[in-house]
Design a protein around this motif. Structure first.
Motif: not given
Length: 182
Positions: A97-101, A120-128, A134-141, A178-182
């Motif tokens: 899913r996308t990070a915000q979703d 843990v997800l919030e920490t991964a987003i803040s690392n990115a 681009d935080v809006e384009r992040l998804y949970v890989s 782990t999060v990554a950009e689309n």
């Protein structure tokens, strides 16, 4: 951290061979053979040797993409006080899913481990975000839960009647997101 799947995908679409990528990452005193082995390992998601930031920048220049396009950011909570079986139910909810979703889903999930996974997800987003992704384009890989054995601080046995003892099976888990950009 380098995303091996995206590295392989961009190399194939741009027509860049592993040999050409190896020439780009020969910085740091690597021989040609060591650089080629490292690039092939990275393309197969084996991070030995661990890619440095200079390696990632050189690969991005060679593939004509931004550094964030081939990067991923992760975070982990080691020895979380929840069983891996229960935490995996929550991790399966957010994978892909996308990070915000994923954050919204975890906020309204009535499981005890949802709060730990959300942190843990919030920490991964803040690392990115620190690496200017681009935080809006992040998804949970990847959302992975590994077993960590018996919870720290619990005894192995509890005394019962007539001299018997029953085992205590309070489990701990390692939460990796782990999060990554689309």
């Amino acid at each position: 951290m380098l995303n091996g799947i995206k590295l392989k995908e961009y190399a194939r679409t741009n027509g860049v061979s592993s040999q050409e990528l190896a020439e780009m990452v020969r910085i740091g005193g690597r021989t040609e053979k060591q650089a080629l082995a490292a690039v092939k390992n990275w393309q197969n998601c084996l991070y030995k040797p661990m890619p440095t930031s200079e390696d990632i920048e050189a690969l991005a220049r060679g593939l004509h993409v931004s550094v964030n396009a081939i990067s991923q950011w992760s975070s982990r909570h080691k020895y979380a006080p929840t069983s891996p079986t229960k935490a995996r139910l929550v991790a399966r909810l957010i994978a892909g899913r996308t990070a915000q979703d994923a954050l919204d889903t975890l906020k309204f999930t009535p499981k005890r481990s949802a709060e730990m996974v959300r942190k843990v997800l919030e920490t991964a987003i803040s690392n990115a975000d620190e690496q200017e992704a681009d935080v809006e384009r992040l998804y949970v890989s990847e959302a992975r839960i590994d077993g960590a054995g018996r919870r720290i601080g619990t005894k192995g046995w509890i005394a019962k009647d007539r001299g018997r003892a029953h085992p205590i099976r309070k489990q701990a888990s390692h939460i990796i997101v782990t999060v990554a950009e689309n």
